[in-house]
Design a protein around this motif. Structure first.
Motif, PDB file in Angstrom:
ATOM      1  N   PRO A 123      -9.469  19.691   7.388  1.00 30.25           N
ATOM      2  CA  PRO A 123     -10.848  18.842   8.114  1.00 30.25           C
ATOM      3  C   PRO A 123     -11.406  17.955   8.403  1.00 30.25           C
ATOM      4  N   GLY A 124     -12.466  17.765   9.354  1.00 29.20           N
ATOM      5  CA  GLY A 124     -13.051  16.207   8.440  1.00 29.20           C
ATOM      6  C   GLY A 124     -12.017  14.897   9.620  1.00 29.20           C
ATOM      7  N   ARG A 125     -12.326  13.385   9.566  1.00 32.99           N
ATOM      8  CA  ARG A 125     -11.980  12.426   9.883  1.00 32.99           C
ATOM      9  C   ARG A 125     -10.384  11.982   8.819  1.00 32.99           C
ATOM     10  N   PHE A 126     -10.192  12.774   7.744  1.00 34.41           N
ATOM     11  CA  PHE A 126      -8.678  12.025   7.240  1.00 34.41           C
ATOM     12  C   PHE A 126      -8.138  13.944   7.345  1.00 34.41           C
ATOM     13  N   GLY A 127      -7.767  14.180   8.169  1.00 29.40           N
ATOM     14  CA  GLY A 127      -6.384  14.842   8.556  1.00 29.40           C
ATOM     15  C   GLY A 127      -6.628  15.409  10.218  1.00 29.40           C
ATOM     16  N   GLY A 128      -5.660  16.854  10.137  1.00 32.70           N
ATOM     17  CA  GLY A 128      -5.974  17.044  10.972  1.00 32.70           C
ATOM     18  C   GLY A 128      -4.465  16.773  12.183  1.00 32.70           C
ATOM     19  N   ARG A 161      -5.080  11.883  10.084  1.00 34.95           N
ATOM     20  CA  ARG A 161      -3.733  12.003   9.239  1.00 34.95           C
ATOM     21  C   ARG A 161      -3.593  10.644   8.316  1.00 34.95           C
ATOM     22  N   THR A 162      -3.695   9.896   9.401  1.00 36.16           N
ATOM     23  CA  THR A 162      -2.981   8.336   9.129  1.00 36.16           C
ATOM     24  C   THR A 162      -4.297   7.403   8.430  1.00 36.16           C
ATOM     25  N   ARG A 163      -5.861   8.106   9.273  1.00 32.26           N
ATOM     26  CA  ARG A 163      -6.380   7.638   8.932  1.00 32.26           C
ATOM     27  C   ARG A 163      -6.763   6.242   7.917  1.00 32.26           C
ATOM     28  N   ILE A 164      -6.439   6.884   6.602  1.00 34.57           N
ATOM     29  CA  ILE A 164      -7.523   6.389   5.154  1.00 34.57           C
ATOM     30  C   ILE A 164      -6.368   5.255   5.315  1.00 34.57           C
ATOM     31  N   LEU A 165      -5.171   5.416   5.382  1.00 32.89           N
ATOM     32  CA  LEU A 165      -3.116   4.249   5.343  1.00 32.89           C
ATOM     33  C   LEU A 165      -4.312   3.183   6.043  1.00 32.89           C
ATOM     34  N   ARG A 166      -4.527   3.393   7.401  1.00 35.46           N
ATOM     35  CA  ARG A 166      -4.478   2.199   8.639  1.00 35.46           C
ATOM     36  C   ARG A 166      -6.216   1.631   7.557  1.00 35.46           C
ATOM     37  N   THR A 167      -7.605   2.476   7.612  1.00 37.75           N
ATOM     38  CA  THR A 167      -8.524   1.601   7.460  1.00 37.75           C
ATOM     39  C   THR A 167      -7.846   0.967   5.910  1.00 37.75           C
ATOM     40  N   ILE A 168      -7.584   1.289   4.930  1.00 41.82           N
ATOM     41  CA  ILE A 168      -7.204   0.916   3.715  1.00 41.82           C
ATOM     42  C   ILE A 168      -6.089  -1.089   4.102  1.00 41.82           C
ATOM     43  N   ILE A 169      -5.609  -0.603   5.012  1.00 43.53           N
ATOM     44  CA  ILE A 169      -4.566  -2.312   5.129  1.00 43.53           C
ATOM     45  C   ILE A 169      -5.070  -3.148   6.691  1.00 43.53           C
ATOM     46  N   ALA A 170      -6.267  -2.554   7.045  1.00 42.48           N
ATOM     47  CA  ALA A 170      -7.493  -3.425   7.719  1.00 42.48           C
ATOM     48  C   ALA A 170      -8.170  -3.729   7.481  1.00 42.48           C
ATOM     49  N   ARG A 171      -8.505  -3.170   6.219  1.00 42.72           N
ATOM     50  CA  ARG A 171      -9.784  -4.176   5.232  1.00 42.72           C
ATOM     51  C   ARG A 171      -9.521  -5.134   4.140  1.00 42.72           C
ATOM     52  N   ILE A 172      -7.931  -4.860   4.549  1.00 43.35           N
ATOM     53  CA  ILE A 172      -7.294  -5.707   3.195  1.00 43.35           C
ATOM     54  C   ILE A 172      -6.843  -7.239   3.546  1.00 43.35           C
ATOM     55  N   ARG A 173      -6.747  -6.571   5.539  1.00 42.12           N
ATOM     56  CA  ARG A 173      -6.106  -7.378   6.375  1.00 42.12           C
ATOM     57  C   ARG A 173      -7.133  -9.102   6.673  1.00 42.12           C
ATOM     58  N   ASN A 174      -8.931  -7.878   7.160  1.00 44.55           N
ATOM     59  CA  ASN A 174      -9.608  -8.461   6.702  1.00 44.55           C
ATOM     60  C   ASN A 174     -10.487  -9.111   5.997  1.00 44.55           C
ATOM     61  N   VAL A 226       0.754  -0.630  -0.607  1.00 47.37           N
ATOM     62  CA  VAL A 226       0.005   0.527   0.209  1.00 47.37           C
ATOM     63  C   VAL A 226       1.415   1.626   0.132  1.00 47.37           C
ATOM     64  N   LYS A 227       1.089   2.141  -0.736  1.00 50.51           N
ATOM     65  CA  LYS A 227       1.707   3.119  -1.329  1.00 50.51           C
ATOM     66  C   LYS A 227       1.774   3.941  -0.784  1.00 50.51           C
ATOM     67  N   ALA A 228       2.738   4.302  -0.452  1.00 49.55           N
ATOM     68  CA  ALA A 228       2.616   5.852   0.918  1.00 49.55           C
ATOM     69  C   ALA A 228       4.068   6.496   0.957  1.00 49.55           C
ATOM     70  N   CYS A 229       4.565   7.017  -0.035  1.00 48.77           N
ATOM     71  CA  CYS A 229       5.703   7.467  -0.718  1.00 48.77           C
ATOM     72  C   CYS A 229       5.438   8.608  -1.860  1.00 48.77           C
ATOM     73  N   HIS A 230       6.875   9.315  -1.615  1.00 50.04           N
ATOM     74  CA  HIS A 230       7.312   9.937  -3.061  1.00 50.04           C
ATOM     75  C   HIS A 230       5.668  10.761  -3.463  1.00 50.04           C
ATOM     76  N   GLY A 231       5.391  11.264  -2.277  1.00 46.38           N
ATOM     77  CA  GLY A 231       3.684  12.926  -2.987  1.00 46.38           C
ATOM     78  C   GLY A 231       3.167  11.763  -3.493  1.00 46.38           C
ATOM     79  N   TYR A 232       2.511  10.730  -3.688  1.00 40.65           N
ATOM     80  CA  TYR A 232       1.433  10.315  -4.526  1.00 40.65           C
ATOM     81  C   TYR A 232       0.420  10.293  -2.842  1.00 40.65           C
ATOM     82  N   LEU A 233      -1.108   9.502  -3.023  1.00 43.98           N
ATOM     83  CA  LEU A 233      -1.624  10.225  -2.524  1.00 43.98           C
ATOM     84  C   LEU A 233      -2.003  10.432  -0.879  1.00 43.98           C
ATOM     85  N   LEU A 234      -1.726   9.146  -0.512  1.00 42.69           N
ATOM     86  CA  LEU A 234      -1.595   7.801   0.375  1.00 42.69           C
ATOM     87  C   LEU A 234      -0.557   8.887   1.313  1.00 42.69           C
ATOM     88  N   HIS A 235       1.014   9.409   1.147  1.00 45.33           N
ATOM     89  CA  HIS A 235       1.792  10.168   1.159  1.00 45.33           C
ATOM     90  C   HIS A 235       1.271  11.327   1.809  1.00 45.33           C
TER      91      HIS A 235
END
Length: 484
Positions: free
Chosen positions: A236-241, A246-259, A218-227
């Motif tokens: 503002p909101g659930r995916f920032g601040g 700020r880590t919620r979208i990355l963590r959610t993707i990983i948790a769902r893939i694992r599940n 799950v790529k989180a580097c080099h200026g791309y979206l998840l980075h």
């Protein structure tokens, strides 16, 4: 200017490299000679990743080739590159190359897709790699192959060379550098669209698993979206601040893939530190003016008071969270090739959209190696891959095997080097010597070409690319740059 720094290619002896490191007050372990597997090279030792026995400590980094067909399926160029990965002798293939989880997320119109319509194309890439590896090394039982999943975010070019950005938040310097209006919220993701993007990541992971990939990155580097989301303090909101947001979208993707994809391993390639964007210039690189933005709130892994200096407090916190989510390995990178390439890809020759190196590239190499060392030693049970070794050129194996032996890093990854010299790992472990004419000298043509819409490859050293029509086009582009 580049001429101010001695070129590694001119260093004939290990002692010369050591002397240069001492001049620069850099600490790097450097072995006297290259060791083969028979001679007990640390790079030949197997390692367990997620319970799988990986045959050695060499890793091939994922690389975008800008050379798939427009439908995302592999072209002969793409298949050849994956065949070379199989021939390399490396036993960890970290994602092969970045595959976009939906068409609008491509960094170029010829990027591979991790979508159902390209199931056959992804399978063909994996099959090509395995067949080549078995042909050369008899078995693939100790070969671990992943697929890198991505959305390019701010750097989307799905239809042409024209940017079609989808950003996490308005970054005042990057908006200015890439021509995004600070009030244009049409390019900012809303939370509903992000929920659908998460679904796309999970679907892509399921597809990769069905095809036979053993893990996804799950790529989180080099200026791309998840980075970019990792620095979204002003969103503002659930995916920032705060950190959790700020880590919620990355963590959610990983948790769902694992599940939802039991049996599929997950890795993360992460930029653990960043610096402000640099100005595009033919002169020595200078950062864009960030002083009015202090304390700096637009980076991840950099000091708020001096964003040119790393601060690994939050990156280490994130790695702990990734480990607790079941991530089996972390590939440690930094920065972005789009806005601070000397940080991410130390080189003496800049790409066309870069600038002359503002430091001896050895400083950038050491910076990455020490940052990865900090991460590895903080989490000794979590396999990590080191990045930034290619500029060491002839002496890459001397430093790589010493770093692994010393416990600075578990595995060493190579990217550009394998484009120029596909069997680099095999030559190290089998022969204990390198073919000097094939060693990457970081000419950056593999970046300059794609920036101009050409396929990515090693035009200076690979006869295959030398014979393409793109080779002459690239020469003309570089000549025009010189005369500007």
């Amino acid at each position: 200017m580049a001429e101010s720094y001695p070129k590694i290619a001119q260093f004939k002896r290990v002692e010369t490299l050591r002397a240069r490191l001492q001049e620069l007050s850099l600490e790097l372990p450097v072995d006297d000679r290259i060791l083969t597997a028979e001679q007990g090279s640390p790079l030949a030792e197997p390692i367990s990743i997620g319970g799988f026995r990986v045959g050695n400590r060499w890793c091939i980094h994922p690389m975008e080739g800008w050379d798939a067909n427009r439908d995302g399926s592999p072209s002969p160029h793409t298949l050849r590159r994956w065949r070379n990965f199989g021939l390399s002798g490396a036993k960890l293939i970290w994602g092969g190359e970045a595959a976009a989880v939906q068409p609008d997320g491509r960094a170029n119109p010829n990027q591979t897709l991790a979508t159902p319509d390209n199931r056959g194309g992804l399978a063909a890439l994996r099959d090509e790699l395995i067949a080549a590896h078995c042909q050369q090394f008899a078995t693939a039982d100790d070969l671990l192959i992943g697929l890198q999943l991505t959305h390019s975010g701010r750097f989307c070019r799905p239809n042409s060379k024209q940017l079609e950005p989808r950003i996490a938040y308005h970054h005042p310097l990057l908006d200015a550098k890439f021509g995004i209006g600070p009030e244009d919220d049409s390019v900012v993701w809303n939370d509903g669209d992000l929920e659908r993007l998460i679904d796309a990541y999970v679907a892509a992971a399921g597809l990769a698993h069905e095809i036979g990939f053993q893990f996804v990155d799950v790529k989180a580097c080099h200026g791309y979206l998840l980075h970019e989301f990792l620095s979204a303090r002003v969103r503002p909101g659930r995916f920032g601040g705060d950190f959790d947001g700020r880590t919620r979208i990355l963590r959610t993707i990983i948790a769902r893939i694992r599940n939802e994809c039991p049996g599929l391993m997950v890795g993360v390639r992460i930029s653990i530190f960043d610096v402000p964007p640099f100005k595009t210039s033919r002169e020595v690189g200078q950062p864009m003016d960030y002083f009015d933005l202090l304390p700096y709130r637009y980076g991840f892994g950099c000091c708020e008071d001096n964003p040119l200096e790393p601060d690994l407090t939050e990156p280490l916190q994130l790695i702990a969270a990734l480990r607790d989510l079941g991530v089996v390995a972390v590939n440690v990178s930094c920065g972005s090739p789009y806005y601070n390439p000397h940080i991410q890809r130390p080189a003496i020759f800049p790409p066309s959209d870069g600038y002359q190196p503002p430091e001896d590239p050895l400083v950038g190499v050491a910076r990455q190696i020490h940052a990865a060392r900090t991460c590895q030693q903080a989490f000794p049970g979590l396999p990590m891959v080191g990045t930034g070794y290619t500029y060491l050129q002839d002496f890459l194996p001397h430093v790589a095997q010493a770093a692994v032996r010393a416990g600075w890093i578990d595995l060493v990854g190579i990217g550009r080097m394998v484009l120029a010299y596909p069997d680099f790992p095999a030559d190290v472990l089998q022969r204990g010597q390198l073919q000097r004419k094939k060693i990457c000298r970081t000419f950056s043509d593999c970046t300059t070409g794609p920036r101009s819409g050409l396929v990515s490859g090693c035009y200076p050293l690979d006869d295959y690319y030398k014979q393409l029509p793109d080779a002459q086009t690239l020469k003309s582009i570089k000549q025009a740059i010189k005369t500007e």
